[in-house]
Enzyme design. Sequence first.
Site, PDB file in Angstrom:
ATOM      1  N   ARG A   1      30.367  36.609  35.589  1.00 29.16           N
ATOM      2  CA  ARG A   1      30.890  37.935  35.962  1.00 29.16           C
ATOM      3  C   ARG A   1      30.429  38.975  34.947  1.00 29.16           C
ATOM      4  NH1 ARG A   1      37.008  37.597  36.213  1.00 29.16           N
ATOM      5  NH2 ARG A   1      36.586  36.516  38.170  1.00 29.16           N
TER       6      ARG A   1
ATOM      7  N   ARG B   1      40.042  42.945  30.318  1.00 27.06           N
ATOM      8  CA  ARG B   1      38.876  42.657  31.147  1.00 27.06           C
ATOM      9  C   ARG B   1      38.229  43.953  31.637  1.00 27.06           C
ATOM     10  NH1 ARG B   1      40.413  37.213  34.647  1.00 27.06           N
ATOM     11  NH2 ARG B   1      41.139  35.952  32.896  1.00 27.06           N
TER      12      ARG B   1
END
Length: 1434
Positions: free
Chosen positions: A910, A979
């Site tokens: 990711r 994040r």
Amino acid sequence: MIILGKEIDLNLFKEAGSALNKAPAVSQAEAVSHVANAAGGVNFTTQTAKAVESAFALTDTHKLVGANDAFAVIADYLTTEQPALATVATTGAALLQNLPFLNQTAFKNRSVVIHAQLTADFSPVTSLRDLGLPILVSQTAQEAQDLALVAYAYAAHAQTTVLHFFAPSEAQKFNLIDSAAVQKFIQATASSEKIIDEDAQFDTLASLLHNVGKYKPYETVSTAKNPTDAIFLLGEASESLSKAVHADGSSILLSIRLYRPISVAQVLASLPLSVKTLTVVEQSSHTQQFSPLLLDLFADSAKLFDRGLTKVVSTNFGVVSDHAVAVATVLGNTRAEKPIQNLTVGAAEQVCGADVAAAQAQAQTLESAYITMLQQVNDRLTILNAQSSDSIGDAANPEFGYGAFLNGEEQKKSLVGLVQEAVRASVFSASLTKRLSEWLVQGKTDSAAIISALEAEADESKTAILALSSHFTESSSWIVGSDSWSYDLGSSGVHHLVSSGKNLNMLIIDSEPQATDRKVNGFRKKDVGLYAMNFGGCYVASVAVYASYTQVLQAFIEAEKFEGPSIVMAYLPYHSESDDTLAVLQETKRAVDSGYWPLYRYSPNETEPFKLDSSSLKKELKDFLDRENKLTLLALKNPVLARTLVASQTNDVKEKQEAKAKEAYAQLLEGLSGPPVTVAFASDGGNAEGLAKRIGRQALGRGLKATVLAMDDIPIEDLSAEENVIFVTSTAGQGEFPQNGKTLWDGLKGSLDLDLTGVNFSVFGLGDSQYWPRKEDAHYYNKPCKDLFAKLAFFGAGEIAPLGLGDDQDADGYSTGYNVWIEQIWEGLGVAGLAGVEEPKPLTNEDMKLGSDYLRGTIVEGLQDQSTGAISAVDQQLTKFHGIYMQDDRDVRDQRKADGLEPAYSFMVRVRLAGGVSTPQQYLKMDELSNTRGNGTLKVTTRATFQLHGVVKHDLKPAIRGMNAALMDTLAACGDVNRNVMCSALPGNRKVHSQINEASKIISEHLLPQTTAYHEIWLEGADAGDKPGDSAVWENRVEGPTKKKTLVAGNALADVEPMYKNLYLPRKFKIVITVPPFNDVDVYAHDIGLIAIVNESDVVIGYNVLAGGGMGTTHNNKKTYPRAGSMMGYCSADKIHIACEKIMLVQRDNGDRTNRKHARLKYTIDDMGVEAFKTAVEEYWGERFEAPREFEIKSNIDYFGWAQDETGLHHFTCFIENGRIEDTPELPQKQGLKEIAEYMVEKKFGNFRLTGNQHFLISDITDEHLDHVKGLMKKYKLDNTNFSALRMGSSACVAFPTCGLAMAESERYLPVLVSKLEGALEEYGLRHDSVTMRMTGCPNGCARPWLAEVALVGKAFGAYNLLLGGGYHGQRLNKIYRYSIKEDEILDTLKPLFKRWALERHEGEHFGDFVIRVGVIKPTLEGKYFHDDIPEEA
């Protein structure tokens, strides 16, 4: 009566009849099936298509597709297996297709009965007349049963094949014969002697017909007094036909029951002496010059004339609607002075039924994926055997297509000759002559202009040229067919193409799944690709659209360019033509992964002719490559392939090593004094395995000889040798065994005579008594352990201790039940008074982080270990901080386990893309990496960033370095840190978007971990995959991962984490920014939600701050719940990153590090209280939140289509279903976005934006380039927004096949479900009414289902919790409405609710608000009340 020296008791059948049971009305096929099942033996059934079930109901039957040389398969089986008796249930058409195989010895010398159901066409009966096999014809269901019995008796008696035909008639009530009587009758007639003489055959069959029901070979079914005319019928002797003949008054109807062998003498003996004319009627859709039945009679013509018949006339029956008219026509013709021979009465039969037509249409729908791609490759495509061909019956053959191609070549040659002559003679105008000359030389010109000019010419020579004008245009010629061409009957046409040298292409679509039973189906198929490669001079490709779209396109393009014949073998596996694409995809993946269907391209003219596009090969292809000396080179180029190829060679060595290790371990155990005990576990998530190992340690500590292993590591045949065995199993799915326990359990279920009387056992199960709250589902609770305990007891095993049940709902979870049960175990084993060993402290995530050396762990060592595709459990946790999740392909997990292979491990990577803006260069890099390092697709996540899936271990480092070379990194994209920071896409306001995008980046960089581990592991040094200049990009990057350690006291260099310390956060942490009235980021769903406050000048002056949102829960654990964020207050824009930091630090210091299910910020706030938490943040900050500013949010969806911002730049929001950017035949979006990005780079403009709803914006397009971009969008269907509002408001997480946490499908299933709802929405007038609908495969909530108006959360495979009542603006949580419901229940629940909404809603009332107002569901006002007020009927 004596038959070949054996006497048959004439009363046998009557005796059997006394045992008959009353039965309901049955059809002929049902009656035949009853006798066949009673007769026993091996059964085969042919089908016209996979989706069209046979009319027969045979038990344990092998299903074959009739057109795929079914009888050749059966013949091979009969030869190799030599069954005592075999039944084939088929159709007349299938028999005709397989006529050549019926001559094989296997059908001459084995006891086989073939039951063939006819249509209105009896021509298959006469077509098989010369096989030398007995042929019976029945009319009614009673006859079908009785003649089937005759067929089995004769087949057993004469050791040969018997054919039994019947045409369907109405169901009939009669007494079915008792199964025991069937066996008795067959056995009484059995013999090993062959009956060679035809008269003896006739007499034997005639006597059996008489014995079974006093039937005659030729039966008068309609009589008259002193008849003069007789109709001898091979067809349906229906009641209406019989009545019509009887009404004539001077004619009779004679029906055939025994067609082969035929006795002319017996036919004539069946006629009254008054009969003078004989009309031979054959019911057939094919008219022949001489009726086969007439020829049968004329084989003994002397007897006909000796009998005194004056006329013998042949007539053909088609489909007759009025038998009275038909009989009058037939007899009128016979009685005429000069009767017409072969007169046809009735209409032609319909070629195929509706079910077959439907199956064909469904198959064509599935196959359209390949046809669409062919059309994309070449818009001048010609399919020579297209379904629209006038000769559709022949067009399916490759020979037809090849012939059409040769005909086209001849016509093209003729056209060239005519044009050359016209040019030489200069018969046309100068301009046209010039164009024709150019066409002759170049072959490429404006054919439409030539034709138009020709039509304007006066010279008559134009007529012949215009007749061939279609050949002015160069077209690509393809023959398209199915895998039936891979059998003997089709191979000749394939051979013609391969050997022709012609520039002709063939696409063969193979639909046979790998899972088919190879023993009786498919082994006759030829590998056409291998055949063509061995032949030489032919381009060959093996492709699968649901494995690699890009590879299919490459193969089609290469086939088009290849000068010579090309064959593309295309995989499209389905068990039934009605299978959906998800089923086809899963079958494809299993076949490709196992090597059953390898992906490759072979071009003999290339320097490297063979290109392998998948990692597995089947043996035949390996052998070919060995001969071509290509295999070694391939293995060197592809480490995954190399590992796969050596696996088979090392298996024997591994087995010997394991055997020695077991032997040594057994010797070690001999040193212990106690009895042996085996602890076997079945575990998915690790709890049962951990508990089993704990029991093993404690057993060893008490002096027992303990062995711990997975249940499936115990062979079923070795179980009886165990002395003491303890099973520990968790519960998977709907009361199913976990993966590593299924094989042993299946073995136990399938055993009939297992003796476990010498085995002592107990079982402990782990489950959740509330996981299935509905009463009808309660039995799923701990079902595996209960079933296992009962089965072991059934086989005589003795109890060590009673069944133990661990319940997650108990105060101490499963420990409550375990602690009681384990004491009973020690007592049962006689070691209750002995002390065990001290249990080691479980390794927690906190321990892993503490011992990781700032997120290093043993990641480097794990990457270097190429003996496995996996990494260690600790490194799996640590790599999450690096943006990486280890996964395996669950579609092929079972198959790989069965093949003795480890799971198909790969990694998801990711990107940290703060703000969700991608430059075209960054997009092109992600597109490239998805093809070279991933699975060929890109995923737009629910947090507006990119994910790569399917990255194997050796590609991890090159993939991450590639991203960093484009100024993207993956640090902190996952893990217990802040994040990716997401913000609204906001296409309509460039100024505001630039400010919130910049704020996203500032916050992300400010909260980024400072460890140098990321740079050290992934970026330091050189790598073979690097491109020139790559390393300079990341080394010169100012922001991003820290490159150098910090100088600390003592002049030491060390990692320092000023905010995170060495334990980082208790759990993940998420931040988003939205701009009212939009909420496309779900601002209430995250740890921090920032609501931008914008003044009149479009300046973001500050943010309202929400804290404590979070989506993850655990099913039926009421201590876990989703939560919407609580308002903290307002913060100015310049201080917002500091405010976010302080909220995160309060969570760092106060979050629950002992229980990860209670570790998120939402629980910290609820534990502390909102005000107390806010006060703590303000103390850390040294400032106070101001009162929140006013704002209004109106939706949380994306708005698709064009928007223009205040600067005049254009933006288009593309619908990317569930965020999966890929190429499909219907939507080749990935290629389209790539070409747009390439154009942007070339012209130096534009960007892309990603949304939290998983969609994609093509942004910042100037007027100058707008039309070109629109053209590309149209070409690749990126401008398609013609979807229902429900579909455009839907979102799903990845789930199967890669997510290890998934309990049910999500991304792949939600589009299917929406399609099934859209018809109803259209009917209710709701197509354009927006509803937010979300689906996840588990309760962790990646797609934020808990805020949707309609949500489905996976509970088990195919089962979901349905939730209703979320806020359309994303401001209110929903609530469970129904537990664990499947598709039919979902549709039955939602459709009436949508209809009611359409009828009863207030103006502008959204669905989530409606279901609350009318009392369908109660609102969830706070997360901690999520589990309250759930409907009783849920």
